[in-house]
Design an enzyme around this catalytic site. Structure first.
Site, short mmCIF file in Angstrom:
data_model
loop_
_atom_site.label_atom_id
_atom_site.label_comp_id
_atom_site.label_asym_id
_atom_site.label_seq_id
_atom_site.Cartn_x
_atom_site.Cartn_y
_atom_site.Cartn_z
N LYS A 73 1.23 27.94 -16.39
CA LYS A 73 -0.50 27.72 -16.35
C LYS A 73 -1.08 28.53 -17.45
CE LYS A 73 -4.60 28.09 -13.43
NZ LYS A 73 -4.72 28.80 -11.88
N SER A 147 -6.78 25.53 -9.16
CA SER A 147 -7.07 25.50 -10.45
C SER A 147 -5.65 25.38 -11.43
CB SER A 147 -7.79 26.51 -11.13
OG SER A 147 -7.00 27.81 -10.76
N SER A 171 -5.57 28.08 -5.30
CA SER A 171 -5.17 27.65 -6.59
C SER A 171 -3.64 27.12 -6.72
CB SER A 171 -5.82 28.12 -7.80
OG SER A 171 -7.33 28.14 -7.67
#
Length: 459
Positions: A73, A147, A171
């Site tokens: 990420k 996210s 997330s």
């Protein structure tokens, strides 16, 4: 292949890291074209590392994750690679060092192949202005979830066996749920956050996203433990993963209340199916409720937005380039009175006591990971039993519980809804009892095939 399958294939000589990494890079390109999941592909770096991994397999010096490709990420640093945080305001300068989690994986032989899409600063909406929405491999007209959105999409699209995400209110678990994956938010402090762009210092964790509980357990064993830099990361008890294939002696609580008040029937059926399988494997259902669970989401957001505002206030002159969702959220944090923030911190203590009372009788809590299947683009609404709801009113109703209390939560796929998209249940354990959740999930996955189902995109 899963992490486990790939390592077995290397050991058997059926493939090698050079071939596997080339395949991953090819799949990533196809996945990105279909889903917009990748911010940066690390081709040269990955191929160099793959050649070294192939040499290690050949000469008998392979490490525990030797040659396994993974995604990162893009709020997590990889040395020599920019970290954009999904924003126009960051990402020009390469990171000077890798985050602890990336370094530990590389030290174990794993190979980062991509920086994955994220909502802006891991707190924005589905449409970050710089990179745009990441689409869901089960239905490209839906969002992959945030996210850790690109990480989940890439794993679900079978581009990489696993990826790293971060979790402040769900997330890791939410995109795992909406993409049919197994994702772990560990106990607060179990995995160091050094080298991760901060959002909320009291709620944030780093966790792995993979396709099976067995893989997640392997990754967690590599990632956990203090690094001497993250003050929240302290010495941990040994990780003892039960090996037996039955769950005799395991006690599970299945609370209702806020967890099931707004929950689609298909999601609830998945939870019920998981509970039935756990009971069939020897587990016992016991009573257990969390009376204040309904307050966890709004109070959790209050803490997260206030802490995010503290971090981003210094960039107020650049907010006009931020995602409007980010601006709304940090603006809420800026106007939160100190007395309300402190009261919210006190609430988390009260919520921890409620969980303690449940865990005095139960080993695990089973709840929906999220109340619906994946949100529809472009507006991001979710549908619960035919009725449309705003995304943020629904998505973290069950997941914020773990971020506020520090308890670990594991998202586990439980099948497909009538709309063809995945549903998921969450196994919540007492702090530092991840092994119990991973054990129950492994046994469930050995008895079912939900985690093996593959999405249609990219074709």
């Amino acid at each position: 292949m899963t992490v486990t399958d790939l390592l077995d294939a290397y050991a058997a000589g059926d493939t090698d890291p050079v071939e596997a990494v080339d395949d991953a890079l090819t799949r990533l390109k196809a996945a990105h074209e279909a889903l917009n999941c990748t911010i940066r592909s690390l081709d040269d770096r990955a191929r160099t590392a793959a050649a070294e991994s192939a040499r290690r397999w050949a000469d008998g010096t392979a490490r525990p994750l030797e040659g396994v490709p993974f995604g990162v990420k893009d709020v997590i640093d990889v040395a020599g690679v920019p970290t954009t945080q999904g924003s126009w305001n960051h990402g020009d300068a390469p990171a000077t060092a890798s985050a602890t989690v990336v370094r530990r994986l590389e030290d174990a032989g794993a190979i980062p192949v991509s920086k994955d899409g994220t909502t802006e600063f891991a707190v924005g909406g589905p449409h970050p202005p710089r990179f745009g929405a990441v689409r869901n491999p089960w239905d490209p007209e839906r969002w992959a979830g945030g996210s850790s959105t690109g990480s989940a999409a890439a794993v679900a699209a079978r581009a990489v066996p696993f990826a790293l995400g971060t979790d402040v209110g769900g997330s890791v678990r939410l995109p795992s749920a909406w993409c049919g994956l197994t994702g772990l938010k560990p106990t607060a402090g179990a995995i160091p956050r050094t080298g991760v762009f901060p959002l909320s210092w009291t709620t944030e964790t780093v966790g792995p996203i993979a396709r099976s509980a067995r893989d997640v357990a392997t990754l967690f064993g590599v990632l956990r433990g203090p690094d001497g830099a993250d003050p929240r990361s302290l010495a941990l008890p040994d990780l003892r993963l039960p090996e037996q294939d039955d769950l005799r002696g395991l006690r599970i609580a299945v609370p209702g209340g806020a967890f099931t008040e707004l929950c689609d029937a298909a999601v609830q059926a998945g939870v019920d199916g998981l509970v039935s399988e756990l009971v069939a494997a020897g587990a016992e259902v016991v009573a257990g409720e969390v009376p204040s669970a309904g307050d966890a989401l709004p109070i959790g957001y209050q803490i997260v937005f206030t802490e995010a505002a503290t971090l981003h206030r210094v960039d107020a002159d650049r907010w006009d380039t931020y995602d409007p969702v980010v601006v709304r959220r940090i603006s809420q944090g800026i106007v939160t009175p100190a007395v309300d923030y402190l009261r919210a911190l006190q609430f988390r203590v009260e919520l921890q006591r409620e969980l303690d009372a449940v865990f005095a009788r139960a080993d695990l809590i089973v709840v929906p990971t999220c109340p619906s299947t994946a949100p529809r683009l472009p507006d991001g609404t979710v549908v619960v039993d035919g009725e449309e709801y705003p995304l943020y009113a629904a998505q973290s109703r069950s997941t914020m519980l773990g971020n506020l209390t520090g308890a670990p939560g594991l998202a586990v796929p439980t099948g497909l809804a009538p709309d063809g998209c995945p549903v998921s249940a969450q196994l919540v354990a007492a702090p530092h009892r991840e092994a119990l959740a991973l054990w129950a999930a492994r046994v469930f996955q050995e008895r079912t095939e939900h985690h093996l189902q593959a999405p249609p995109f990219p074709s």
